[in-house]
Design a protein around this motif. Structure first.
Motif, short mmCIF file in Angstrom:
data_model
loop_
_atom_site.label_atom_id
_atom_site.label_comp_id
_atom_site.label_asym_id
_atom_site.label_seq_id
_atom_site.Cartn_x
_atom_site.Cartn_y
_atom_site.Cartn_z
N ASP A 74 0.86 -1.19 0.00
CA ASP A 74 0.00 0.00 0.00
C ASP A 74 0.88 1.23 0.00
N ARG A 75 0.71 2.08 -1.02
CA ARG A 75 1.59 3.25 -1.17
C ARG A 75 1.24 4.36 -0.19
N ARG A 76 -0.06 4.64 -0.07
CA ARG A 76 -0.44 5.81 0.72
C ARG A 76 -1.73 5.55 1.48
N THR A 77 -1.77 5.94 2.73
CA THR A 77 -2.96 5.67 3.55
C THR A 77 -3.81 6.92 3.72
N VAL A 78 -3.32 8.09 3.28
CA VAL A 78 -4.09 9.34 3.44
C VAL A 78 -4.64 9.79 2.09
N GLY A 79 -5.69 10.61 2.13
CA GLY A 79 -6.26 11.16 0.91
C GLY A 79 -5.84 12.62 0.75
N SER A 80 -6.30 13.24 -0.34
CA SER A 80 -5.96 14.64 -0.61
C SER A 80 -7.17 15.54 -0.41
N VAL A 114 -11.77 26.42 -0.44
CA VAL A 114 -10.93 27.30 0.40
C VAL A 114 -11.10 28.77 -0.01
N CYS A 115 -11.86 29.00 -1.09
CA CYS A 115 -12.10 30.38 -1.55
C CYS A 115 -13.44 30.91 -1.04
N LEU A 143 -3.79 21.28 6.35
CA LEU A 143 -3.66 22.15 5.18
C LEU A 143 -2.20 22.37 4.80
N PHE A 144 -1.97 22.58 3.47
CA PHE A 144 -0.63 22.88 2.95
C PHE A 144 -0.46 24.35 2.60
N ILE A 145 -1.55 25.14 2.66
CA ILE A 145 -1.47 26.56 2.26
C ILE A 145 -2.10 27.45 3.33
N GLY A 146 -1.73 28.72 3.31
CA GLY A 146 -2.33 29.71 4.21
C GLY A 146 -3.26 30.62 3.43
N PRO A 147 -3.78 31.69 4.05
CA PRO A 147 -4.68 32.61 3.34
C PRO A 147 -3.93 33.46 2.31
N GLY A 148 -4.67 33.92 1.29
CA GLY A 148 -4.09 34.81 0.28
C GLY A 148 -3.26 34.10 -0.76
N VAL A 149 -3.44 32.78 -0.93
CA VAL A 149 -2.66 32.01 -1.92
C VAL A 149 -3.54 31.73 -3.14
N PRO A 150 -3.08 32.06 -4.36
CA PRO A 150 -3.89 31.73 -5.55
C PRO A 150 -3.99 30.21 -5.71
N VAL A 151 -5.19 29.71 -5.94
CA VAL A 151 -5.40 28.26 -6.15
C VAL A 151 -6.24 28.06 -7.41
N TYR A 152 -6.19 26.85 -7.96
CA TYR A 152 -7.05 26.53 -9.11
C TYR A 152 -7.78 25.23 -8.84
N GLU A 153 -8.85 25.02 -9.56
CA GLU A 153 -9.65 23.80 -9.39
C GLU A 153 -8.78 22.58 -9.67
N GLY A 154 -8.80 21.60 -8.75
CA GLY A 154 -7.99 20.40 -8.92
C GLY A 154 -6.64 20.46 -8.24
N MET A 155 -6.29 21.64 -7.66
CA MET A 155 -5.02 21.76 -6.94
C MET A 155 -5.18 21.16 -5.54
N ILE A 156 -4.14 20.48 -5.05
CA ILE A 156 -4.20 19.83 -3.73
C ILE A 156 -3.78 20.86 -2.68
N VAL A 157 -4.67 21.10 -1.70
CA VAL A 157 -4.40 22.14 -0.69
C VAL A 157 -4.16 21.55 0.70
N GLY A 158 -4.23 20.21 0.82
CA GLY A 158 -4.01 19.58 2.13
C GLY A 158 -4.17 18.09 2.03
N CYS A 159 -4.01 17.40 3.18
CA CYS A 159 -4.20 15.95 3.18
C CYS A 159 -5.27 15.57 4.20
N SER A 160 -6.05 14.54 3.86
CA SER A 160 -7.14 14.09 4.71
C SER A 160 -6.71 12.80 5.40
N PRO A 161 -7.04 12.60 6.69
CA PRO A 161 -6.63 11.36 7.36
C PRO A 161 -7.30 10.12 6.79
N LYS A 162 -8.45 10.31 6.08
CA LYS A 162 -9.12 9.17 5.44
C LYS A 162 -8.47 8.89 4.09
#
Length: 607
Positions: A483-489, A539-540, A512-531
């Motif tokens: 199993d490569r990874r146990t967490v989700g995005s 986040v916008c 979360l991997f980002i703070g406020p005021g960061v440009p993001v786009y649809e499909g960009m990974i902004v953090g990891c989920s324990p599931k």
């Protein structure tokens, strides 16, 4: 003829055992610098990345003079991913200085490089460094070094290697850890006494084996090697040949020869048998080639460079933010840069793919490839990379083989259980276990793919107190699925700028991997989920303005500090359906399919 005025040595050790610091002191005491010259620490680590990370990436040549004898010194990398550098430079020298940390003792990389040196029949001087550390255990480390020499089938002469204790930082050495001298004279004298002087035919036709390559935009390729026989002269016509017959012998001309004096390359008219030199003039020369006199074309044997074990796909950046930050963004520029890297890095492979804007890059490990990625982004390149994959092989019976790493783990006893549990899940096989004070040293043989993404998990499991080091051990039959990874995005739901209100609601779902005021786009990974499933988060999202007021509802929203991901952590985190967007200013994790509905359709189609 024996050249008593010359000695050629390599310094080999594990990462962070003090090679480069010791070489600094050898150069200072060997008269390489003027009395009043300002010299940086770790002067041999000339690259920005080497200085920042405190590691040696490229093997480098230098020289010092002691009692009229010139000592050519090769400072080698200690990291397993740059082992290709070490294997080659050992052909240039007659002996090695094995440097071992007085607290840590011999590590996996020490074993790997020492084995190569013993196979070549080199004489060894064991130097136990950092004896002034409070947790130093010099006598036990000496026993461990002797055990290692026995284990590697050293000859009787090699087993009788002299042992010196030193403090590289203070520039002192002695034959006892309790009685160090005021300088490194004991080490220099042992080098002159123990390491054999170069021996060969000075009158015979010239012959040089190329062990290393440098590249310069002004003169092109610069070959580095040792003159094995005869005298090589400037403007001499020579033949270039290869032991493995990978090239047809061809004619060339030596335009310039340089001797290495301290840290400088000094032009000279000729070089004699035993000298380590740099020369230019032959455009296609590569590592392993032999330069011969026209009268006698006889190639010298050379070790085959170990094959790469890890591959990644480098492709043109096609995200919504493409071209905003990078200077070089086209497929032609990416292709030219990758193929230029091949000129000086022989452990690397670059192949074209079916797509014109992506390339398959194979290297010796994640670290090897991450250094290339970091170097390119600093030069202004913008591109995407895929998740790393190991390279499988097949034996003559058709059995699938995979690369195996020898992993050495040093952890406090209370965290041993969680390490054993994780190694079991990653198909690790316990080889050796021994207590070391209040800590345990455990050795495993584990598939290379089982170590992808494990380092950050390991540091969490051991509360940052564990030390892990791995080195490539060989190929073994395929161990089965891991199993490569146990967490989700956590994936950005829409394009925009991250806002405190949106992040406050998203942080309940994971890290979360980002703070406020960061440009993001649809499909960009902004953090990891324990599931294990991926979650789309907005986040916008802004707070709707209303005229309703209640006590406490408008208090400041408190955000949990976000996790800033390094390049290595990003590569470890990457899933199969994800990419890492690399630009000079940012590292962005993203899904291959950016649109949320298209991605869901693709998942259901796969089921």
């Amino acid at each position: 003829m024996i050249r008593e005025d010359l000695r050629n040595i390599a310094i080999i050790a594990h990462v962070d055992h003090g090679k480069t610091t010791l070489v600094d002191e050898m150069l200072k005491q060997g008269g390489a610098f003027r009395e009043n010259q300002a010299v940086a620490d770790r002067v041999m680590d000339s690259g920005d990345l080497e200085r920042e990370r405190g590691i040696t990436i490229l093997a480098k040549n230098t020289s010092a003079v002691w009692n009229g004898v010139k000592i050519n010194i090769v400072d080698t990398p200690g990291h397993a991913d740059f082992g290709g550098e070490v294997e080659r430079v050992l052909k240039m020298v007659n002996g090695v200085v094995l440097l071992v940390d007085a607290a840590e003792g011999p590590m996996p990389q020490t074993r790997f490089v020492l084995q190569k040196a013993l196979e070549l029949g080199h004489r060894v001087i064991v130097v136990v460094n950092k004896v002034d550390k409070p947790d130093a255990r010099p006598y036990e480390v000496v026993d461990e070094c002797l055990e290692l020499l026995l284990d590697l089938d050293a000859s009787e002469e090699q087993l009788d290697s002299p042992i010196i204790f030193c403090s590289g930082r203070n520039g002192t050495a002695g034959v006892s850890p309790d009685n160090l001298g005021s300088d490194l004279s004991v080490l220099f004298e042992k080098i002159l006494e123990q390491i054999p002087a170069p021996e060969g035919d000075l009158e015979g036709p010239a012959q040089v084996l190329v062990s290393s390559i440098d590249y310069n935009d002004f003169v092109g390729r610069i070959a580095i090697g040792r003159v094995e026989r005869g005298v090589l002269r400037q403007n001499q016509d020579v033949m270039v040949c290869d032991w493995h017959n990978s090239i047809q012998p061809y004619r060339g001309k030596i335009t310039a020869i340089y001797q290495i004096e301290g840290l400088k390359r000094v032009p000279c008219e000729e070089a004699k048998m035993g000298d380590i030199i740099c020369f230019s003039g032959i455009t296609d020369i590569t590592i392993g080639n032999t330069i011969c006199d026209l009268a006698d074309v006889s190639p010298l044997p050379f070790v085959k460079i170990s094959e790469p074990t890890v591959e990644m796909t480098f492709s043109v950046n096609n995200s919504p933010f493409a071209g905003r930050e990078g200077k070089f963004v086209t497929s032609r520029q990416l292709r030219d840069r990758l193929f230029k890297e091949l000129l000086k890095d022989v452990s690397l492979r670059v192949e074209e793919t079916d797509s014109s804007d992506s390339f398959r890059v194979c290297g010796r490990g994640e670290m090897h490839l991450s250094i290339l990625i970091e170097t390119m982004r600093r030069e202004g390149f913008e591109f995407q990379v895929s998740t790393p994959h190991v390279l499988f092989q097949t034996d003559e019976n058709g059995t699938k083989l995979e690369p195996i790493e020898r992993l050495l783990v040093d952890v406090p006893e209370e965290y041993m259980g969680s390490v054993m549990e994780k190694m079991g899940a990653r198909k690790g096989e316990l080889v050796h276990m021994a207590p070391s004070g209040s800590r345990m040293r455990i050795e495993f043989l584990v598939p290379s793919r089982g170590l992808f993404g494990y380092k950050s998990e390991f540091l969490t499991d051991t509360r940052g107190e564990g030390i892990m080091n791995a080195v490539f051990d060989g190929y073994q039959p395929y161990k089965g699925e891991i199993d490569r990874r146990t967490v989700g995005s956590l994936i950005a739901f829409e394009t925009g700028e991250s806002i405190t209100y949106g992040l406050y609601n998203a942080q309940e779902r994971g890290t979360l991997f980002i703070g406020p005021g960061v440009p993001v786009y649809e499909g960009m990974i902004v953090g990891c989920s324990p599931k294990s499933e991926d979650l789309a988060v907005n986040v916008c999202k802004k707070k709707h303005v209303s005229n309703m007021r209640a006590s406490g509802s408008d208090e400041a929203l408190r955000l949990v500090p976000y996790r800033r991901m390094s390049l290595e952590e990003c590569l470890e985190f990457l899933g199969e359906d994800e990419l890492l967007e690399v630009t000079p200013k940012n590292l962005r994790l993203r899904k291959r399919i950016l649109n949320n509905s298209d991605r869901m359709k693709n998942i259901f189609k796969g089921k």
